[in-house]
Design an enzyme around this catalytic site. Structure first.
Site, PDB file in Angstrom:
ATOM      1  N   HIS A 133      -1.572  26.119  95.172  1.00  0.00           N
ATOM      2  CA  HIS A 133      -2.877  25.525  94.858  1.00  0.00           C
ATOM      3  C   HIS A 133      -3.870  25.592  96.015  1.00  0.00           C
ATOM      4  O   HIS A 133      -3.494  25.566  97.191  1.00  0.00           O
ATOM      5  CB  HIS A 133      -2.694  24.060  94.436  1.00  0.00           C
ATOM      6  CG  HIS A 133      -2.118  23.226  95.538  1.00  0.00           C
ATOM      7  ND1 HIS A 133      -2.886  22.592  96.482  1.00  0.00           N
ATOM      8  CD2 HIS A 133      -0.838  22.952  95.867  1.00  0.00           C
ATOM      9  CE1 HIS A 133      -2.112  21.953  97.332  1.00  0.00           C
ATOM     10  NE2 HIS A 133      -0.862  22.161  96.983  1.00  0.00           N
ATOM     11  N   HIS A 142      -4.059  42.021 101.448  1.00  0.00           N
ATOM     12  CA  HIS A 142      -2.868  42.463 100.708  1.00  0.00           C
ATOM     13  C   HIS A 142      -1.766  41.425 100.925  1.00  0.00           C
ATOM     14  O   HIS A 142      -1.326  41.217 102.059  1.00  0.00           O
ATOM     15  CB  HIS A 142      -2.424  43.842 101.223  1.00  0.00           C
ATOM     16  CG  HIS A 142      -1.194  44.380 100.539  1.00  0.00           C
ATOM     17  ND1 HIS A 142      -0.683  45.620 100.855  1.00  0.00           N
ATOM     18  CD2 HIS A 142      -0.388  43.887  99.579  1.00  0.00           C
ATOM     19  CE1 HIS A 142       0.394  45.853 100.110  1.00  0.00           C
ATOM     20  NE2 HIS A 142       0.599  44.804  99.336  1.00  0.00           N
TER      21      HIS A 142
HETATM   22  C1  LIG Z   1       4.978  43.664 111.944  1.00  0.00           C
HETATM   23  C2  LIG Z   1       4.825  45.160 111.771  1.00  0.00           C
HETATM   24  C3  LIG Z   1       3.439  45.479 111.229  1.00  0.00           C
HETATM   25  C4  LIG Z   1       4.997  45.754 113.158  1.00  0.00           C
HETATM   26  O1  LIG Z   1       4.977  47.148 113.058  1.00  0.00           O
HETATM   27  P1  LIG Z   1       4.752  48.011 114.404  1.00  0.00           P
HETATM   28  O2  LIG Z   1       3.399  47.694 114.951  1.00  0.00           O
HETATM   29  O3  LIG Z   1       5.048  49.430 114.063  1.00  0.00           O
HETATM   30  O4  LIG Z   1       5.774  47.377 115.434  1.00  0.00           O
HETATM   31  P2  LIG Z   1       7.197  47.905 115.924  1.00  0.00           P
HETATM   32  O5  LIG Z   1       8.004  48.454 114.794  1.00  0.00           O
HETATM   33  O6  LIG Z   1       6.908  48.792 117.090  1.00  0.00           O
HETATM   34  O7  LIG Z   1       7.899  46.586 116.420  1.00  0.00           O
HETATM   35  C5  LIG Z   1       7.482  45.861 117.558  1.00  0.00           C
HETATM   36  C6  LIG Z   1       8.508  44.785 117.823  1.00  0.00           C
HETATM   37  O8  LIG Z   1       8.467  43.796 116.798  1.00  0.00           O
HETATM   38  C7  LIG Z   1       9.727  43.730 116.113  1.00  0.00           C
HETATM   39  N1  LIG Z   1       9.442  43.591 114.696  1.00  0.00           N
HETATM   40  C8  LIG Z   1       8.686  44.439 113.932  1.00  0.00           C
HETATM   41  N2  LIG Z   1       8.590  43.972 112.680  1.00  0.00           N
HETATM   42  C9  LIG Z   1       9.284  42.826 112.649  1.00  0.00           C
HETATM   43  C10 LIG Z   1       9.532  41.901 111.617  1.00  0.00           C
HETATM   44  N3  LIG Z   1       9.020  42.058 110.391  1.00  0.00           N
HETATM   45  N4  LIG Z   1      10.263  40.809 111.910  1.00  0.00           N
HETATM   46  C11 LIG Z   1      10.777  40.641 113.161  1.00  0.00           C
HETATM   47  N5  LIG Z   1      10.558  41.491 114.192  1.00  0.00           N
HETATM   48  C12 LIG Z   1       9.825  42.567 113.925  1.00  0.00           C
HETATM   49  C13 LIG Z   1      10.444  45.024 116.444  1.00  0.00           C
HETATM   50  O9  LIG Z   1      11.833  44.873 116.358  1.00  0.00           O
HETATM   51  C14 LIG Z   1       9.954  45.295 117.829  1.00  0.00           C
HETATM   52  O10 LIG Z   1      10.652  44.470 118.727  1.00  0.00           O
HETATM   53  P3  LIG Z   1      11.069  44.970 120.221  1.00  0.00           P
HETATM   54  O11 LIG Z   1       9.768  45.219 120.914  1.00  0.00           O
HETATM   55  O12 LIG Z   1      11.836  43.814 120.771  1.00  0.00           O
HETATM   56  O13 LIG Z   1      11.864  46.201 120.009  1.00  0.00           O
HETATM   57  C15 LIG Z   1       5.893  45.750 110.786  1.00  0.00           C
HETATM   58  O14 LIG Z   1       7.168  45.833 111.374  1.00  0.00           O
HETATM   59  C16 LIG Z   1       5.988  44.965 109.498  1.00  0.00           C
HETATM   60  O15 LIG Z   1       6.758  44.019 109.356  1.00  0.00           O
HETATM   61  N6  LIG Z   1       5.168  45.378 108.504  1.00  0.00           N
HETATM   62  C17 LIG Z   1       5.119  44.801 107.200  1.00  0.00           C
HETATM   63  C18 LIG Z   1       5.598  45.835 106.181  1.00  0.00           C
HETATM   64  C19 LIG Z   1       5.516  45.330 104.757  1.00  0.00           C
HETATM   65  O16 LIG Z   1       5.551  44.157 104.491  1.00  0.00           O
HETATM   66  N7  LIG Z   1       5.367  46.239 103.841  1.00  0.00           N
HETATM   67  C20 LIG Z   1       5.182  45.917 102.448  1.00  0.00           C
HETATM   68  C21 LIG Z   1       4.359  46.975 101.784  1.00  0.00           C
HETATM   69  S1  LIG Z   1       4.103  46.633 100.103  1.00  0.00           S
END
Ligand SMILES: CC(C)(COP(=O)(O)OP(=O)(O)OC[C@H]1O[C@@H](n2cnc3c(N)ncnc32)[C@H](O)[C@@H]1OP(=O)(O)O)[C@@H](O)C(=O)NCCC(=O)NCCS
Length: 208
Positions: A133, A142
């Site tokens: 709510h 998104h």
């Molecule tokens: C958060 C996010 C945007 C980061 O992506 P990125 O900028 O490429 O970052 P990286 O993959 O380089 O990760 C950086 C650090 O964060 C950590 N990390 C990334 N995503 C994480 C998550 N969701 N939860 C916990 N830790 C996460 C990685 O392990 C890494 O840690 P380290 O530095 O200790 O190795 C991505 O991982 C994410 O979760 N995106 C959402 C995807 C999604 O929901 N998609 C749905 C589409 S419909």
């Protein structure tokens, strides 16, 4: 020949396939899609045109922008400011009668939007997400599949809430932020912040 009521999708992506099927459930059969990649000729058997001219688009035509990237979706919406945008809402979604959904917004299957929540323009409410709510979701946001927002959460323009993330009640999330998959948000999130983990912590700032 009148082109009244033709519906086009802009962007021939996987996201577009889901939107085509939502429109089909509403008996609004897409007339086709627009995508500037000349290698893409059809999607789910619908024709893909490479330009608006090829599709002979007029101001009577209606559009859904089927691009998952929030920044690109905004850029296309600004470029196409002379067409009409429509929303696409899956019939299994439950939208509060006191809620509002902006033009161009896509609501996928099993989404819930509860009392008095306001959803902006060109938002994606992805499969099975839950908006409780009094939430306010700004334009070009998104909300990914299975994300859950408790009551009175505000999400600023262009932000992505990752798949399966949870946001506690009364939280404000800034604009163009990214909440990682599975994050648990218990404090406000600043503009442009990238937040991951439980409890959510800022790991970097989006540089656009
Ligand atoms: C958060 C996010 C945007 C980061 O992506 P990125 O900028 O490429 O970052 P990286 O993959 O380089 O990760 C950086 C650090 O964060 C950590 N990390 C990334 N995503 C994480 C998550 N969701 N939860 C916990 N830790 C996460 C990685 O392990 C890494 O840690 P380290 O530095 O200790 O190795 C991505 O991982 C994410 O979760 N995106 C959402 C995807 C999604 O929901 N998609 C749905 C589409 S419909």
């Amino acid at each position: 020949m009148s082109h009244t009521n033709r519906i086009f999708l802009y962007g021939a992506s996987g996201h577009a396939k889901v939107i085509c099927e939502i429109l089909e459930t509403q008996h609004h059969i897409p007339h086709g899609l627009i995508d500037d990649n000349p290698l893409v000729r059809s999607l789910l058997d619908y024709p893909v045109y490479n330009t608006l001219e090829q599709a002979a688009i007029t101001a009577d035509d209606r559009f859904v922008i089927s691009i998952g990237n929030n920044r690109i979706r905004k850029a296309v919406a600004e470029k196409l400011n002379w067409v009409q945008f429509v929303s696409a809402v899956h019939p299994s979604a439950i939208i509060s009668p006191r809620g509002t959904i902006g033009e161009g917004t896509v609501v996928m299957s099993n989404v819930s939007v509860n009392a008095l929540s306001k959803i902006g323009r060109h938002v994606i409410l992805n499969t099975n997400c839950s908006i409780d709510h009094d939430c306010v979701i700004d334009d070009f946001v998104h909300i990914s599949p299975n994300a859950a927002l408790a009551g009175n959460v505000k999400v600023g323009e262009g932000t992505q809430i990752g798949i399966g993330a949870c946001v506690m009640q009364n939280i404000t999330i800034g604009k163009w932020a990214t909440v990682g998959a599975g994050a648990v948000i218990i404090r406000d999130v600043p503009d442009y912040a990238v937040v991951v983990g439980n409890p959510g912590r800022v790991i970097k700032i989006n540089q656009f």
